[in-house]
Design an enzyme around this catalytic site. Structure first.
Site, PDB file in Angstrom:
ATOM      1  N   LYS A 155       0.572   3.646  -3.008  1.00 59.73           N
ATOM      2  CA  LYS A 155      -0.808   3.920  -2.789  1.00 59.73           C
ATOM      3  C   LYS A 155      -0.679   6.101  -2.856  1.00 59.73           C
ATOM      4  O   LYS A 155      -0.834   6.584  -3.571  1.00 59.73           O
ATOM      5  CB  LYS A 155      -1.953   3.910  -2.118  1.00 59.73           C
ATOM      6  CG  LYS A 155      -2.338   2.773  -2.262  1.00 59.73           C
ATOM      7  CD  LYS A 155      -3.014   1.920  -0.674  1.00 59.73           C
ATOM      8  CE  LYS A 155      -3.880   0.969  -0.938  1.00 59.73           C
ATOM      9  NZ  LYS A 155      -4.167   0.430  -0.207  1.00 59.73           N
ATOM     10  N   TYR A 178      -3.609  -1.977 -10.251  1.00 66.36           N
ATOM     11  CA  TYR A 178      -3.962  -2.097  -8.642  1.00 66.36           C
ATOM     12  C   TYR A 178      -2.666  -3.239  -7.844  1.00 66.36           C
ATOM     13  O   TYR A 178      -1.631  -3.267  -7.571  1.00 66.36           O
ATOM     14  CB  TYR A 178      -4.901  -2.210  -7.950  1.00 66.36           C
ATOM     15  CG  TYR A 178      -4.964  -1.701  -6.119  1.00 66.36           C
ATOM     16  CD1 TYR A 178      -4.659  -1.336  -5.522  1.00 66.36           C
ATOM     17  CD2 TYR A 178      -5.188  -3.083  -5.787  1.00 66.36           C
ATOM     18  CE1 TYR A 178      -4.741  -0.606  -4.880  1.00 66.36           C
ATOM     19  CE2 TYR A 178      -5.104  -3.014  -4.831  1.00 66.36           C
ATOM     20  CZ  TYR A 178      -4.897  -2.222  -3.616  1.00 66.36           C
ATOM     21  OH  TYR A 178      -4.893  -2.125  -2.691  1.00 66.36           O
ATOM     22  N   VAL A 191       1.407  -3.792   4.461  1.00 66.93           N
ATOM     23  CA  VAL A 191       0.725  -5.595   4.194  1.00 66.93           C
ATOM     24  C   VAL A 191       2.400  -5.782   3.787  1.00 66.93           C
ATOM     25  O   VAL A 191       2.241  -7.388   4.518  1.00 66.93           O
ATOM     26  CB  VAL A 191      -0.335  -6.146   4.258  1.00 66.93           C
ATOM     27  CG1 VAL A 191      -1.045  -5.634   5.035  1.00 66.93           C
ATOM     28  CG2 VAL A 191      -0.787  -6.312   2.814  1.00 66.93           C
ATOM     29  N   TYR A 206      -4.392   3.845   8.271  1.00 68.12           N
ATOM     30  CA  TYR A 206      -5.939   3.608   8.408  1.00 68.12           C
ATOM     31  C   TYR A 206      -6.384   3.829   9.763  1.00 68.12           C
ATOM     32  O   TYR A 206      -5.739   5.045  10.174  1.00 68.12           O
ATOM     33  CB  TYR A 206      -6.246   2.126   7.940  1.00 68.12           C
ATOM     34  CG  TYR A 206      -4.806   1.306   6.981  1.00 68.12           C
ATOM     35  CD1 TYR A 206      -5.268   1.841   5.894  1.00 68.12           C
ATOM     36  CD2 TYR A 206      -3.518   0.408   7.499  1.00 68.12           C
ATOM     37  CE1 TYR A 206      -4.551   1.906   4.649  1.00 68.12           C
ATOM     38  CE2 TYR A 206      -3.253   0.158   5.816  1.00 68.12           C
ATOM     39  CZ  TYR A 206      -3.418   0.710   4.667  1.00 68.12           C
ATOM     40  OH  TYR A 206      -2.852   0.239   3.749  1.00 68.12           O
ATOM     41  N   SER A 211       0.676  -1.129   0.039  1.00 73.53           N
ATOM     42  CA  SER A 211      -0.072   0.152   0.380  1.00 73.53           C
ATOM     43  C   SER A 211       0.284   1.309   0.321  1.00 73.53           C
ATOM     44  O   SER A 211       0.234   2.582  -0.186  1.00 73.53           O
ATOM     45  CB  SER A 211      -1.057   0.126   1.100  1.00 73.53           C
ATOM     46  OG  SER A 211      -1.733  -1.024   1.054  1.00 73.53           O
TER      47      SER A 211
HETATM   48  N1  GLN Z   1      -2.025  -5.090  -1.701  1.00 70.68           N
HETATM   49  C1  GLN Z   1      -2.970  -4.986  -0.963  1.00 70.68           C
HETATM   50  C2  GLN Z   1      -4.326  -5.422  -0.853  1.00 70.68           C
HETATM   51  O1  GLN Z   1      -5.142  -4.353  -1.578  1.00 70.68           O
HETATM   52  C3  GLN Z   1      -2.604  -3.751  -0.120  1.00 70.68           C
HETATM   53  C4  GLN Z   1      -3.143  -4.005   1.820  1.00 70.68           C
HETATM   54  C5  GLN Z   1      -1.742  -2.862   2.213  1.00 70.68           C
HETATM   55  O2  GLN Z   1      -0.606  -2.813   1.939  1.00 70.68           O
HETATM   56  N2  GLN Z   1      -2.637  -2.450   3.510  1.00 70.68           N
HETATM   57  O3  GLN Z   1      -4.962  -5.789   0.058  1.00 70.68           O
END
Ligand code: GLN
Length: 310
Positions: free
Chosen positions: A70, A194, A264, A246, A67
């Protein structure tokens, strides 16, 4: 540590203080390729706006930035669409987990912010604009290579494939966006782009370098290349501070006091505006899906350097 310690001494002290904790937390297991990663890894890299660098641990080992990507697709989308992007995604913290579905329904398909999955899918769709996913993925890789000044950066296809096979929640979010007319390209194409952006493989040194423009009002302080405007850089830092972890973003503001974005894969990019860009990696996650030891390391680093936006 005394207040006159060098950056290298501080980074070494953070490493030393974290060592007893290596391996804590739980690796993300909903993406099989990430479930296989050893939680004991730890890397840390800092680069300052005047070009000083310091690193510790496995700062050269590649990991899945997930993520954290992003932040970079948001940068690209703001350059492409300007303020019109904010019609499709908000800039308010969600108070929910990264892949929450409930809020998206309540808010009629306008994701709270671009750093949760629903928001990032809308951003990726804005970049895709009906084009080929492979072309967008190539653009994203080129953007990262340029920012990090490193042509070796690429995507781990195994991670992208693995996430594709288990990405049912993301498929739900994308379909829900589409049902609300907030996703215009074909759902499988948006998901492909994505999952590939999330599967960017980078090390702490490259990631810290790539984020440095955010510490310097949108301009890379080492090459003087303008990546984004000062206003956008400031707003991105605001969004990272309020939304980057988050539903634990408030806790990170309280403990660390720097804008950041977690993934993650166990990475975190943190920005000390006017001072430095920091990347830390430790794959074990806490209950909110953020790197447990990585967050502790940032808290320690912020305390020892005195860096804070507050
Ligand atoms: N690729 C992961 C997902 O979309 C990214 C989530 C994350 O890093 N928090 O679930």
């Amino acid at each position: 540590m005394g207040e006159h310690s060098s950056l290298a001494e501080i980074v070494a002290a953070v490493y030393h203080d974290m060592a007893p904790h290596f391996g804590r937390g739980h690796v993300a297991d909903y993406i099989p390729a990430l479930a296989r990663v050893n939680p004991k890894h730890f890397g840390l890299a800092v680069i300052t706006c005047d070009g000083q660098t310091a690193a510790a641990g496995e700062s050269e080992t590649l990991f899945s930035i997930q993520s954290i990507s992003k932040v970079f697709t948001l940068t690209m989308a703001l350059e492409k669409l300007g303020g019109a992007l904010w019609k499709r995604v908000g800039h308010e913290p969600s108070g929910s987990s990264f892949n929450s579905i409930v809020q998206l329904e309540q808010e009629k398909g306008i994701p709270r912010n671009p750093l949760i999955n629903a928001g990032a899918l809308a951003v990726t769709d804005a970049l895709l604009a009906g084009g080929e996913p492979a072309a967008l993925v190539a653009d994203i890789v080129a953007f990262m290579r340029g920012l990090a000044d490193d042509a070796s950066i690429g995507i781990d296809p195994e991670v992208a494939e693995s996430e594709g096979q288990t990405g049912f929640r993301n498929a739900s979010l994308a379909n829900f966006l589409r049902a609300n007319n907030n996703l215009h390209s074909a759902v499988p194409d948006v998901l492909t782009a994505y999952f590939n952006q999330c599967a960017l493989a980078m090390n702490c040194r490259q990631l810290a370098r790539a984020g440095l423009f955010l510490a310097h009002a949108g301009v890379d302080p080492l090459t003087h290349a303008r990546v984004t405007t000062p206003t956008r850089a400031r707003r991105m830092n605001a969004i990272m501070m309020t939304c980057g972890h988050y539903d634990a973003s408030g806790d990170v503001a309280f403990r660390v006091g720097l804008p950041g974005k977690s993934g993650v894969g166990g990475g975190i990019l943190a920005i000390a505006p006017g001072k430095a860009s920091i990347a830390v990696w430790s794959p074990g996650l806490n209950a909110a899906g953020n790197s447990l030891v990585g967050q502790m390391a940032l808290e320690r680093l912020a305390a020892l350097t005195g860096w804070s936006v507050f």
